[in-house]
Design an enzyme around this catalytic site. Structure first.
Site, PDB file in Angstrom:
ATOM      1  N   ARG A  75      42.906  59.889  23.625  1.00 32.10           N
ATOM      2  CA  ARG A  75      44.173  59.533  23.996  1.00 32.10           C
ATOM      3  C   ARG A  75      44.814  60.280  24.334  1.00 32.10           C
ATOM      4  O   ARG A  75      45.118  61.092  25.495  1.00 32.10           O
ATOM      5  CB  ARG A  75      45.307  58.105  23.080  1.00 32.10           C
ATOM      6  CG  ARG A  75      44.562  57.666  22.693  1.00 32.10           C
ATOM      7  CD  ARG A  75      45.561  56.329  21.722  1.00 32.10           C
ATOM      8  NE  ARG A  75      46.707  56.722  21.290  1.00 32.10           N
ATOM      9  CZ  ARG A  75      46.708  56.421  19.940  1.00 32.10           C
ATOM     10  NH1 ARG A  75      46.959  55.918  19.348  1.00 32.10           N
ATOM     11  NH2 ARG A  75      48.503  55.801  20.037  1.00 32.10           N
ATOM     12  N   ARG A  94      51.403  54.918  10.988  1.00 31.87           N
ATOM     13  CA  ARG A  94      52.514  54.594  11.578  1.00 31.87           C
ATOM     14  C   ARG A  94      52.029  52.519  11.467  1.00 31.87           C
ATOM     15  O   ARG A  94      51.191  52.350  10.392  1.00 31.87           O
ATOM     16  CB  ARG A  94      52.436  54.346  13.071  1.00 31.87           C
ATOM     17  CG  ARG A  94      53.436  52.743  13.910  1.00 31.87           C
ATOM     18  CD  ARG A  94      53.228  53.697  15.376  1.00 31.87           C
ATOM     19  NE  ARG A  94      52.673  54.450  16.260  1.00 31.87           N
ATOM     20  CZ  ARG A  94      52.610  54.379  17.146  1.00 31.87           C
ATOM     21  NH1 ARG A  94      53.333  54.543  18.033  1.00 31.87           N
ATOM     22  NH2 ARG A  94      51.402  54.464  18.210  1.00 31.87           N
ATOM     23  N   ARG A 149      48.428  49.148  15.036  1.00 29.55           N
ATOM     24  CA  ARG A 149      47.349  49.415  16.132  1.00 29.55           C
ATOM     25  C   ARG A 149      46.219  49.514  15.812  1.00 29.55           C
ATOM     26  O   ARG A 149      45.882  50.489  15.127  1.00 29.55           O
ATOM     27  CB  ARG A 149      48.523  49.962  17.346  1.00 29.55           C
ATOM     28  CG  ARG A 149      49.463  49.717  17.638  1.00 29.55           C
ATOM     29  CD  ARG A 149      50.644  50.455  18.370  1.00 29.55           C
ATOM     30  NE  ARG A 149      49.711  51.181  19.419  1.00 29.55           N
ATOM     31  CZ  ARG A 149      50.616  52.324  20.078  1.00 29.55           C
ATOM     32  NH1 ARG A 149      51.757  52.278  20.336  1.00 29.55           N
ATOM     33  NH2 ARG A 149      50.141  52.693  20.949  1.00 29.55           N
ATOM     34  N   ARG A 177      52.509  57.189  33.841  1.00 29.50           N
ATOM     35  CA  ARG A 177      50.970  57.854  33.394  1.00 29.50           C
ATOM     36  C   ARG A 177      50.347  58.681  33.807  1.00 29.50           C
ATOM     37  O   ARG A 177      49.795  59.546  33.725  1.00 29.50           O
ATOM     38  CB  ARG A 177      50.250  57.487  32.475  1.00 29.50           C
ATOM     39  CG  ARG A 177      51.343  57.507  31.003  1.00 29.50           C
ATOM     40  CD  ARG A 177      50.146  56.653  30.500  1.00 29.50           C
ATOM     41  NE  ARG A 177      49.979  56.508  29.104  1.00 29.50           N
ATOM     42  CZ  ARG A 177      50.742  56.101  27.397  1.00 29.50           C
ATOM     43  NH1 ARG A 177      52.019  55.405  28.499  1.00 29.50           N
ATOM     44  NH2 ARG A 177      50.515  56.039  26.310  1.00 29.50           N
ATOM     45  N   LYS A 192      58.542  58.561  21.826  1.00 33.28           N
ATOM     46  CA  LYS A 192      59.181  57.565  22.657  1.00 33.28           C
ATOM     47  C   LYS A 192      59.826  55.690  22.315  1.00 33.28           C
ATOM     48  O   LYS A 192      61.069  55.965  22.808  1.00 33.28           O
ATOM     49  CB  LYS A 192      58.371  57.453  24.082  1.00 33.28           C
ATOM     50  CG  LYS A 192      57.170  58.566  24.161  1.00 33.28           C
ATOM     51  CD  LYS A 192      56.555  58.663  25.698  1.00 33.28           C
ATOM     52  CE  LYS A 192      55.279  57.696  25.166  1.00 33.28           C
ATOM     53  NZ  LYS A 192      54.780  58.500  23.786  1.00 33.28           N
TER      54      LYS A 192
HETATM   55  P1  AP5 Z   1      56.269  56.257  18.523  1.00 35.79           P
HETATM   56  O1  AP5 Z   1      57.668  56.517  18.618  1.00 35.79           O
HETATM   57  O2  AP5 Z   1      56.005  54.884  17.761  1.00 35.79           O
HETATM   58  O3  AP5 Z   1      55.844  56.776  19.393  1.00 35.79           O
HETATM   59  P2  AP5 Z   1      55.472  56.310  20.551  1.00 35.79           P
HETATM   60  O4  AP5 Z   1      55.147  58.001  21.593  1.00 35.79           O
HETATM   61  O5  AP5 Z   1      56.087  55.865  21.794  1.00 35.79           O
HETATM   62  O6  AP5 Z   1      53.909  56.785  20.435  1.00 35.79           O
HETATM   63  P3  AP5 Z   1      52.651  55.547  21.469  1.00 35.79           P
HETATM   64  O7  AP5 Z   1      51.491  56.088  20.511  1.00 35.79           O
HETATM   65  O8  AP5 Z   1      53.640  54.931  21.107  1.00 35.79           O
HETATM   66  O9  AP5 Z   1      52.508  56.508  22.197  1.00 35.79           O
HETATM   67  P4  AP5 Z   1      51.103  55.980  23.480  1.00 35.79           P
HETATM   68  O10 AP5 Z   1      52.238  56.270  24.871  1.00 35.79           O
HETATM   69  O11 AP5 Z   1      49.983  56.439  22.788  1.00 35.79           O
HETATM   70  O12 AP5 Z   1      51.629  54.395  23.207  1.00 35.79           O
HETATM   71  P5  AP5 Z   1      51.794  52.944  24.115  1.00 35.79           P
HETATM   72  O13 AP5 Z   1      52.182  51.966  23.274  1.00 35.79           O
HETATM   73  O14 AP5 Z   1      52.144  53.807  25.310  1.00 35.79           O
HETATM   74  O15 AP5 Z   1      56.956  57.432  16.721  1.00 35.79           O
HETATM   75  C1  AP5 Z   1      55.583  57.920  16.377  1.00 35.79           C
HETATM   76  C2  AP5 Z   1      55.299  57.543  14.659  1.00 35.79           C
HETATM   77  O16 AP5 Z   1      55.994  58.987  14.294  1.00 35.79           O
HETATM   78  C3  AP5 Z   1      56.326  56.211  14.402  1.00 35.79           C
HETATM   79  O17 AP5 Z   1      55.341  55.560  13.011  1.00 35.79           O
HETATM   80  C4  AP5 Z   1      57.533  56.671  13.981  1.00 35.79           C
HETATM   81  O18 AP5 Z   1      58.194  56.181  13.026  1.00 35.79           O
HETATM   82  C5  AP5 Z   1      57.069  58.630  13.580  1.00 35.79           C
HETATM   83  N1  AP5 Z   1      58.025  59.434  14.560  1.00 35.79           N
HETATM   84  C6  AP5 Z   1      58.970  59.089  15.743  1.00 35.79           C
HETATM   85  N2  AP5 Z   1      59.843  60.468  15.261  1.00 35.79           N
HETATM   86  C7  AP5 Z   1      59.109  60.420  13.961  1.00 35.79           C
HETATM   87  C8  AP5 Z   1      60.221  62.115  14.597  1.00 35.79           C
HETATM   88  N3  AP5 Z   1      61.077  62.834  15.035  1.00 35.79           N
HETATM   89  N4  AP5 Z   1      59.718  62.574  12.902  1.00 35.79           N
HETATM   90  C9  AP5 Z   1      58.440  61.887  12.320  1.00 35.79           C
HETATM   91  N5  AP5 Z   1      58.521  61.155  12.563  1.00 35.79           N
HETATM   92  C10 AP5 Z   1      58.193  60.066  13.687  1.00 35.79           C
HETATM   93  O19 AP5 Z   1      50.384  52.848  25.531  1.00 35.79           O
HETATM   94  C11 AP5 Z   1      49.301  52.651  24.766  1.00 35.79           C
HETATM   95  C12 AP5 Z   1      48.497  52.130  25.674  1.00 35.79           C
HETATM   96  O20 AP5 Z   1      48.516  51.551  26.684  1.00 35.79           O
HETATM   97  C13 AP5 Z   1      47.408  53.402  26.788  1.00 35.79           C
HETATM   98  O21 AP5 Z   1      46.393  54.494  25.748  1.00 35.79           O
HETATM   99  C14 AP5 Z   1      46.860  52.668  27.322  1.00 35.79           C
HETATM  100  O22 AP5 Z   1      45.800  52.349  27.151  1.00 35.79           O
HETATM  101  C15 AP5 Z   1      47.730  52.062  27.569  1.00 35.79           C
HETATM  102  N6  AP5 Z   1      48.692  52.099  28.157  1.00 35.79           N
HETATM  103  C16 AP5 Z   1      50.460  52.175  28.659  1.00 35.79           C
HETATM  104  N7  AP5 Z   1      51.652  52.338  28.861  1.00 35.79           N
HETATM  105  C17 AP5 Z   1      50.311  52.627  30.514  1.00 35.79           C
HETATM  106  C18 AP5 Z   1      50.063  53.429  31.483  1.00 35.79           C
HETATM  107  N8  AP5 Z   1      51.788  53.170  32.813  1.00 35.79           N
HETATM  108  N9  AP5 Z   1      49.230  53.591  32.278  1.00 35.79           N
HETATM  109  C19 AP5 Z   1      47.992  53.670  31.722  1.00 35.79           C
HETATM  110  N10 AP5 Z   1      47.898  52.744  30.905  1.00 35.79           N
HETATM  111  C20 AP5 Z   1      48.961  52.539  29.829  1.00 35.79           C
HETATM  112 MG    MG Z   2      55.108  53.675  21.995  1.00 32.38          MG
END
Ligand code: AP5
Ligand code: MG
Length: 216
Positions: A172, A127, A161, A88, A13
């Site tokens: 997660r 990552r 992270r 979410r 994402k």
């Molecule tokens: P990346 O693009 O970073 O993936 P992402 O989908 O953004 O993954 P996240 O881990 O950020 O998602 P998340 O939903 O767990 O975390 P968030 O920060 O939102 O890609 C990942 C890796 O793969 C990278 O190294 C990239 O280079 C590689 N990659 C990408 N595309 C690829 C491809 N096609 N092929 C190969 N490699 C690839 O949330 C974190 C925490 O915050 C949550 O756990 C929760 O505690 C809290 N939180 C955030 N939002 C909310 C909400 N709305 N409600 C409640 N809690 C929330």
């Molecule tokens: Mg992300």
């Protein structure tokens, strides 16, 4: 244009939202990035969110809805935004509907990024991010061009992270399955859900997203 990127942790994402923001000029709204900034600044929100995020659980709907409500009312969002990590839960999706209605915004597309669970763990564990400019990398799938040096700003400092480990990934993923996946039928029923192959290489995923946005 207002869109949601919906997918499990590590689906890509953030990678795709960053690229869309650079190319199309619509704003990336990553709730995860906002929360990590709040944790780093030591604000009240950061203090409330820190331990929850480190456990891999979801922060409360009340805090998240307040955060997004403030953010999308700011002028830079008027041209459009990409929601990355929000909504979410069903309560967040309903609150978003209300916010969009009140602001006379429409929701154009909800893009589902589908990726196998094994690949997700490999993605998050490998990552890392430039500590200075925030550019995202991966040890195997997107290494820096020169080892240890950020391609964009030349910094040699990187961060990882706390929640990017195989153990926290289990929590997660459980949160995703229980609370976020039910949003797929919610948006499918409204006719706005489109799917892209998140297992494809990054450029191909991007091409598929652009095709969705172009309505082809
Ligand atoms: P990346 O693009 O970073 O993936 P992402 O989908 O953004 O993954 P996240 O881990 O950020 O998602 P998340 O939903 O767990 O975390 P968030 O920060 O939102 O890609 C990942 C890796 O793969 C990278 O190294 C990239 O280079 C590689 N990659 C990408 N595309 C690829 C491809 N096609 N092929 C190969 N490699 C690839 O949330 C974190 C925490 O915050 C949550 O756990 C929760 O505690 C809290 N939180 C955030 N939002 C909310 C909400 N709305 N409600 C409640 N809690 C929330
Ligand atoms: Mg992300």
């Amino acid at each position: 244009m207002n869109i949601i990127l919906l997918g499990p942790p590590g689906a890509g994402k953030g990678t795709q939202a960053q690229k869309l923001q650079n190319d199309v000029g619509i704003i990336q709204l990553s709730t995860g990035d906002m929360l990590r900034a709040a944790v780093a600044s030591g604000s009240d929100l950061g203090k409330k969110a820190k331990a929850v995020m480190e456990r891999g659980e979801l922060v409360s709907d009340e805090l998240m809805v307040g955060l997004i409500k403030d953010r999308i009312s700011q002028p830079d969002c008027a041209k459009g935004f990409i929601l990355d990590g929000f909504p979410r839960t069903e309560a967040q999706a309903k609150a978003l509907d209300k916010m969009l209605e009140e602001g006379s915004h429409q929701l154009d597309d909800v893009i589902e990024m589908e990726v196998d669970e094994k690949a997700l763990t490999e993605r998050v564990v490998g990552r890392f991010t430039c500590a200075k400019c925030g550019t995202g990398y991966h040890e195997k799938f997107k290494p820096t061009k020169v080892s240890g040096v950020c391609d964009v700003c030349g910094s040699t400092e990187f961060s990882r992270r706390k929640d990017d480990n195989a153990e926290t990934m289990k929590t997660r993923m459980a949160a995703y399955r229980a609370q976020t996946e039910p949003l797929l039928p919610y948006y499918r029923a409204r006719g706005v859900l489109k799917k892209v192959d998140g297992m494809a290489a990054m450029d191909e995923v991007y091409r598929q997203i652009r095709a969705v946005l172009a309505g082809t």
